[in-house]
Motif scaffolding. Structure first.
Motif, PDB file in Angstrom:
ATOM      1  N   ILE A  21       0.843  -1.204   0.000  1.00 62.62           N
ATOM      2  CA  ILE A  21       0.000   0.000   0.000  1.00 62.62           C
ATOM      3  C   ILE A  21       0.874   1.249   0.000  1.00 62.62           C
ATOM      4  N   LEU A  22       0.546   2.175  -0.896  1.00 61.65           N
ATOM      5  CA  LEU A  22       1.201   3.484  -0.893  1.00 61.65           C
ATOM      6  C   LEU A  22       0.285   4.400  -0.089  1.00 61.65           C
ATOM      7  N   ALA A  23       0.790   4.934   1.017  1.00 57.84           N
ATOM      8  CA  ALA A  23      -0.056   5.729   1.907  1.00 57.84           C
ATOM      9  C   ALA A  23       0.397   7.180   1.952  1.00 57.84           C
ATOM     10  N   ILE A  24      -0.603   8.070   2.010  1.00 59.70           N
ATOM     11  CA  ILE A  24      -0.324   9.520   1.968  1.00 59.70           C
ATOM     12  C   ILE A  24      -0.945  10.199   3.184  1.00 59.70           C
ATOM     13  N   GLU A  25      -0.141  11.058   3.833  1.00 59.22           N
ATOM     14  CA  GLU A  25      -0.595  11.786   5.029  1.00 59.22           C
ATOM     15  C   GLU A  25      -0.249  13.273   4.870  1.00 59.22           C
TER      16      GLU A  25
END
Ligand code: KG4
Ligand code: ZN
Length: 361
Positions: free
Chosen positions: A25-29
């Motif tokens: 999973i590529l996660a963005i915050e």
């Protein structure tokens, strides 16, 4: 086929095959002042967790300026993506889903991450997974403690949140108590500002407190007795009034003692209510998360009182306490494998997103 159909098909494939297949999973915050992108394998293995912090930019304003935060997210996010993929040794072709924090947080800051995630998901025809930032903080502990499994209690303490949460299973985080006004980190930052110690206040007040004694009483009563809720605004105001009064009378402010006394009252309330909640809900483990989890006194006190009561207290390493995308990737993974969290191109930022109370306040 339309994007929505392709994404749903791929999502269903992940839900069905997660036991047989690795999920990346590529996660963005981007909910506050950290632009972060991570690549997380199977929810617990962090391949990269790149964090571009804006703290130095906001320092000169004495706190986070929302418009400045949004603009800096925009400037940083493409480079953060590239660095994160490079560090993980992956390309977008290796990614199974794109996850993003859609709330809670600053609306303009969240919008940058959400729009970027939607664009990536659309361009690479990948499922888009929406993540609640507060639940993300809880999931930081799944990375830090590989053997951790629900149920347990979580204490979330940051610049934006103060909450005691009952993590019943990988999906359900029920609020047991939360602040009715300021978050604890916000109170630290404000006290620091009034003392002229700078931003962010937590680390400086924490450091100064060690040189002082708990010689001042700011709150003469217990904080929100008989509840698991907190009110840090009253404590903050009592500290500010105390400082102003001394200054008006031309007296010197005992900075270290103010820091120590404020910290003792704030942290003691956290420790007392968390342990009381453990007893009420028969929890044997507490997982702490959020920037204030860096606080030395909180770590010492909660660990000590936990031990006295047979409760295991877990703290993630600092990089997973403050805002980061790895925790968002972990939270997204546990949603995906349970068939939850799929969003579409209509996803927008939801600044006031919160957890729900499981019991009456
Ligand atoms: O989790 P975080 O990075 O961002 C939010 O989601 O809010 O938390 C930032 C907060 C700030 O208010 C900062 O002053 C506080 O965490 N903080 C601390 C310490 N280190 C950071 N508070 C108390 N003691 C510390 N050592
Ligand atoms: Zn946070």
């Amino acid at each position: 086929m339309r994007y929505e159909e392709i994404a749903k098909e791929k999502f269903d494939h992940l839900v069905k095959n997660w036991k047989k297949k690795d999920i990346y999973i590529l996660a963005i915050e981007s909910s506050c002042d950290e632009t972060s992108i991570a690549v997380v394998k199977n929810g617990r293995e962090v391949l990269s967790n790149v964090i571009s912090s804006q703290i130095d930019i906001h320092k000169r304003f004495g706190g986070v300026v929302p418009e400045v935060a949004s603009r800096n997210h925009l400037m940083a996010i493409s480079n953060v993506l590239q660095e994160s993929l490079d560090k993980a040794g992956k390309t977008m072709q290796d990614i199974d889903a794109v996850a993003v924090t859609y709330g809670a947080g600053l609306v303009g800051a969240l919008m940058v991450g959400v729009t970027f995630a939607k664009s990536l998901a659309y361009a690479y025809q990948l499922p888009l997974i929406k993540v609640n930032h507060i639940k993300g903080h809880v999931s930081a502990n799944y990375i830090a403690h590989q053997d951790l499994k629900p149920p347990f209690l979580s204490l979330i303490v940051s610049g934006g949140h103060t909450a005691i949460v009952r993590t019943k299973n990988y999906l359900q985080n029920d609020l047991i108590g939360s602040t009715v006004d300021d978050a604890i980190g916000e109170a630290y930052d404000k006290v620091s500002k009034v003392l002229g110690l700078g931003y962010p206040g937590g680390p400086i007040v924490d450091k100064m407190a060690k040189e002082g004694t708990h010689s001042i009483t700011f709150l003469s009563h217990e904080m929100m007795p008989h509840t698991f809720n907190f009110s840090f605004s009253g404590l903050k105001t009592a500290v500010i009034n105390y400082i102003h009064k001394l200054k008006q009378n031309g007296k010197e402010v005992p900075i270290a003692d103010v820091c120590c006394s404020f910290q003792c009252e704030a942290v003691d309330a956290l420790v007392h209510k968390t342990i009381a909640a453990c007893k009420k809900y028969k929890a044997k483990t507490v997982a702490v998360a959020g920037g204030v989890a860096a606080n030395k006194y909180l770590r010492e006190q909660l660990t000590r009182v936990g031990e006295e009561n047979g409760i295991r207290v877990l703290f993630p390493p600092m990089v997973l306490c403050t805002d980061n995308a790895a925790m968002i990737g972990a939270e997204a993974y546990f949603n995906v494998i349970h068939g939850q969290g799929l969003a579409d191109m209509k996803l927008s930022a939801c600044s006031g997103l919160n957890l729900k109370y499981s019991v009456k306040k």
